[in-house]
Design a protein around this motif. Structure first.
Motif, PDB file in Angstrom:
ATOM      1  N   PRO A   1      13.041  26.897  58.808  1.00 33.01           N
ATOM      2  CA  PRO A   1      12.031  26.915  59.792  1.00 33.01           C
ATOM      3  C   PRO A   1      11.920  25.023  59.850  1.00 33.01           C
ATOM      4  O   PRO A   1      12.119  24.411  59.245  1.00 33.01           O
ATOM      5  N   ASN A   2      11.593  24.896  61.287  1.00 35.08           N
ATOM      6  CA  ASN A   2      11.368  23.640  61.572  1.00 35.08           C
ATOM      7  C   ASN A   2      10.493  23.553  62.755  1.00 35.08           C
ATOM      8  O   ASN A   2      10.281  22.529  63.288  1.00 35.08           O
ATOM      9  N   LYS A   3       9.679  24.434  62.848  1.00 36.35           N
ATOM     10  CA  LYS A   3       8.289  24.371  63.693  1.00 36.35           C
ATOM     11  C   LYS A   3       7.510  25.411  63.410  1.00 36.35           C
ATOM     12  O   LYS A   3       7.307  25.628  62.158  1.00 36.35           O
ATOM     13  N   GLU A   4       6.353  25.602  64.456  1.00 42.39           N
ATOM     14  CA  GLU A   4       5.209  26.615  63.843  1.00 42.39           C
ATOM     15  C   GLU A   4       5.953  27.841  63.334  1.00 42.39           C
ATOM     16  O   GLU A   4       6.928  28.453  63.557  1.00 42.39           O
ATOM     17  N   ILE A   5       4.911  28.441  62.402  1.00 38.37           N
ATOM     18  CA  ILE A   5       5.569  29.741  61.881  1.00 38.37           C
ATOM     19  C   ILE A   5       4.272  30.665  62.230  1.00 38.37           C
ATOM     20  O   ILE A   5       3.080  30.309  61.909  1.00 38.37           O
ATOM     21  N   MET A   6       4.583  31.697  62.849  1.00 37.05           N
ATOM     22  CA  MET A   6       3.398  32.836  63.520  1.00 37.05           C
ATOM     23  C   MET A   6       3.152  33.661  62.393  1.00 37.05           C
ATOM     24  O   MET A   6       3.761  34.104  61.623  1.00 37.05           O
ATOM     25  N   GLU A   7       1.565  33.706  62.254  1.00 39.66           N
ATOM     26  CA  GLU A   7       1.099  34.549  61.240  1.00 39.66           C
ATOM     27  C   GLU A   7       1.180  36.021  61.427  1.00 39.66           C
ATOM     28  O   GLU A   7       0.747  36.421  62.574  1.00 39.66           O
ATOM     29  N   HIS A   8       1.185  36.557  60.227  1.00 44.80           N
ATOM     30  CA  HIS A   8       0.886  38.173  60.329  1.00 44.80           C
ATOM     31  C   HIS A   8      -0.535  38.533  60.177  1.00 44.80           C
ATOM     32  O   HIS A   8      -1.364  37.349  59.614  1.00 44.80           O
ATOM     33  N   VAL A   9      -1.228  39.217  60.625  1.00 44.15           N
ATOM     34  CA  VAL A   9      -2.655  39.614  60.425  1.00 44.15           C
ATOM     35  C   VAL A   9      -2.991  39.741  59.062  1.00 44.15           C
ATOM     36  O   VAL A   9      -1.995  40.430  57.993  1.00 44.15           O
ATOM     37  N   LYS A  10      -3.994  38.904  58.241  1.00 45.22           N
ATOM     38  CA  LYS A  10      -4.160  39.102  56.935  1.00 45.22           C
ATOM     39  C   LYS A  10      -5.727  39.153  56.678  1.00 45.22           C
ATOM     40  O   LYS A  10      -6.315  38.708  57.380  1.00 45.22           O
ATOM     41  N   THR A  11      -5.962  39.505  55.237  1.00 44.71           N
ATOM     42  CA  THR A  11      -7.239  39.436  54.840  1.00 44.71           C
ATOM     43  C   THR A  11      -6.971  38.590  53.498  1.00 44.71           C
ATOM     44  O   THR A  11      -6.282  39.012  52.567  1.00 44.71           O
ATOM     45  N   VAL A  12      -7.965  37.601  53.343  1.00 49.78           N
ATOM     46  CA  VAL A  12      -7.688  36.613  52.119  1.00 49.78           C
ATOM     47  C   VAL A  12      -6.077  36.330  51.793  1.00 49.78           C
ATOM     48  O   VAL A  12      -5.933  36.468  50.620  1.00 49.78           O
ATOM     49  N   ASN A  13      -5.513  35.997  52.892  1.00 49.67           N
ATOM     50  CA  ASN A  13      -4.220  35.639  52.572  1.00 49.67           C
ATOM     51  C   ASN A  13      -3.026  36.480  52.238  1.00 49.67           C
ATOM     52  O   ASN A  13      -2.217  36.442  51.597  1.00 49.67           O
ATOM     53  N   LYS A  14      -3.726  37.900  52.541  1.00 48.53           N
ATOM     54  CA  LYS A  14      -2.748  39.061  52.185  1.00 48.53           C
ATOM     55  C   LYS A  14      -2.675  39.792  53.467  1.00 48.53           C
ATOM     56  O   LYS A  14      -3.552  40.101  54.161  1.00 48.53           O
ATOM     57  N   LEU A  15      -1.371  40.193  53.470  1.00 46.09           N
ATOM     58  CA  LEU A  15      -0.950  40.934  54.650  1.00 46.09           C
ATOM     59  C   LEU A  15      -1.244  42.455  54.770  1.00 46.09           C
ATOM     60  O   LEU A  15      -0.950  42.986  53.422  1.00 46.09           O
ATOM     61  N   TYR A  16      -1.502  43.019  55.803  1.00 47.77           N
ATOM     62  CA  TYR A  16      -1.789  44.309  55.983  1.00 47.77           C
ATOM     63  C   TYR A  16      -1.423  44.880  57.148  1.00 47.77           C
ATOM     64  O   TYR A  16      -1.441  43.931  58.241  1.00 47.77           O
ATOM     65  N   ILE A  17      -1.530  46.095  57.447  1.00 44.28           N
ATOM     66  CA  ILE A  17      -1.410  46.790  58.761  1.00 44.28           C
ATOM     67  C   ILE A  17      -2.565  47.386  59.025  1.00 44.28           C
ATOM     68  O   ILE A  17      -3.226  48.260  58.659  1.00 44.28           O
ATOM     69  N   PRO A  18      -3.203  46.892  60.367  1.00 42.75           N
ATOM     70  CA  PRO A  18      -4.601  47.468  60.702  1.00 42.75           C
ATOM     71  C   PRO A  18      -4.279  48.754  61.225  1.00 42.75           C
ATOM     72  O   PRO A  18      -3.370  49.416  61.700  1.00 42.75           O
ATOM     73  N   GLY A  19      -5.524  49.851  60.876  1.00 48.08           N
ATOM     74  CA  GLY A  19      -5.589  51.118  61.184  1.00 48.08           C
ATOM     75  C   GLY A  19      -5.357  51.275  62.715  1.00 48.08           C
ATOM     76  O   GLY A  19      -5.023  52.129  63.109  1.00 48.08           O
ATOM     77  N   SER A  20      -5.661  50.288  63.457  1.00 51.81           N
ATOM     78  CA  SER A  20      -5.609  50.331  64.999  1.00 51.81           C
ATOM     79  C   SER A  20      -4.452  50.480  65.443  1.00 51.81           C
ATOM     80  O   SER A  20      -4.060  50.834  66.327  1.00 51.81           O
ATOM     81  N   SER A  21      -3.590  49.498  64.802  1.00 46.33           N
ATOM     82  CA  SER A  21      -1.996  49.754  65.015  1.00 46.33           C
ATOM     83  C   SER A  21      -1.345  50.849  64.871  1.00 46.33           C
ATOM     84  O   SER A  21      -0.719  51.349  65.749  1.00 46.33           O
TER      85      SER A  21
END
Length: 368
Positions: A104-124
């Motif tokens: 990577p040499n530019k911005e990295i898009m973030e996954h949705v997280k809670t307290v820096n931990k990734l999850y899949i929202p129930g809404s998705s």
């Protein structure tokens, strides 16, 4: 009111991206590279995100001024800086595994997280289930209504949604059958995998090319890695009196129906993608989708969420392509606004290194 609760195990069959709408704000000015090892001894590339604010506060005044000057330089690279300022790495606040073809040499898009931990929202997950249920119920006449005046009428499309999911009167959100199905957010994953994502675009001569603006366009994303396991709860509430009052379709509130529509939608979706792959000779995806088709079973169906799913257009395309080829051509023509006449959508997102599509998940249900 009767309740049924199911524990749902999710096993990712490709990298999953549910973008959180944020990014590594300062790009390569806030992460460094390092190496690590798996339990097997295999060496892996790591990306450590640095808390620049904390690091800055730890410096003396001269070093603070030097760092500020560097951060104002667009070409500043924190990884290079860290080679002579090794204490930077003490201020990392989480690690990611790099699965990138190029660093990577530019911005990295973030996954949705809670307290820096990734999850899949129930809404998705619920949105994907909504789509599968709609696909099971929508008719060719419904599609014709949405394109009657030579454009995709989103108001009419929303009216169709209301017809299948809500009562004919009152607040459509409060009287929606899907409010009787609750899907929790999943459990979390502590370590993202970062992939470089590219788009392939098909051409009228039945070939494909990578989307370019000068060079190949690449975007970096945090993902939940393939073969990860997560869990969520699905709670189905059944109150026949309320359902009868609202004149809602009770069959939707049945776990066997839910599994059935997910299985059928994914089966048709996979066949739709396989036809796309064969038509445009995208050979590197053939084996993946052949195996994916085997993973999709009536008792343990697949679902697709997040980046790469494109549900509204895909649902309409799948419904019309086999049942009404002329209407399918009309939908295609309207969707791409006459800019080209052979395919819409004409692009697919894939991982640059492993050449995989995104968002596929296998579900297993156990009643609590």
């Amino acid at each position: 009111m009767d309740y049924e609760t199911y524990n749902c195990t999710l096993e990712t069959k490709s990298p999953v991206i549910v973008a959180g709408g944020s990014e590594y704000q300062y790009g390569p000015q806030e992460y460094v590279f390092s190496k690590g090892k798996l339990k097997s001894g295999t060496e892996i590339d790591l990306i450590k995100r640095i808390d620049i604010t904390k690091y800055y506060k730890s410096l003396n005044e001269d070093k603070k001024e030097e760092l500020l000057s560097n951060l104002l330089d667009f070409d500043f690279n924190l990884d290079e800086y860290s080679k002579s300022n090794t204490d930077v790495k003490k201020y990392g606040y989480y690690l990611s595994v790099s699965r990138c073809k190029t660093r990577p040499n530019k911005e990295i898009m973030e996954h949705v997280k809670t307290v820096n931990k990734l999850y899949i929202p129930g809404s998705s997950l619920k949105g994907a289930l909504n789509t599968a249920i709609l696909y099971d119920n929508i008719t060719i006449n419904d599609v014709e209504d949405t394109v009657r005046k030579n454009y995709l009428n989103k108001k009419k499309y929303n009216d169709i949604l209301r017809n299948y999911f809500s009562s004919k009167w009152g607040n459509s959100a409060q009287n929606n059958i899907m409010r009787f199905i609750q899907i929790s957010d999943t459990t979390t994953k502590s370590r993202p995998s970062i992939y470089d994502i590219q788009s392939i675009q098909v051409k009228s001569n039945h070939t494909y090319e990578y989307y370019k603006r000068g060079g190949i366009v690449t975007t970096y994303y945090e993902t939940i890695e393939q073969n990860s396991k997560l869990n969520c709860d699905i709670t189905i509430k059944k109150d026949k009196e309320i359902l009868n009052q609202l004149n809602l379709k009770e069959k939707i509130l049945d776990i066997d129906y839910i599994k059935d529509v997910l299985y059928n939608f994914s089966m048709d979706y996979i066949e739709y993608e396989q036809d796309f792959i064969d038509t445009y000779n995208i050979d590197f995806l053939k084996d993946y989708y052949k195996q994916l088709a085997k993973e999709n079973t009536p008792d343990s169906p697949l679902i697709r969420v997040g980046l790469g799913s494109g549900f509204m257009q895909t649902t309409i395309n799948m419904k019309t392509k086999n049942e009404d080829p002329m209407l399918y051509k009309k939908v295609q023509k309207i969707a791409h606004k006459n800019s080209y006449d052979y395919e819409f959508p004409k692009s697919r997102k894939i991982t640059a290194k492993t050449k995989k599509p995104l968002g596929w998940i296998k579900l297993t249900f156990d009643k609590k």
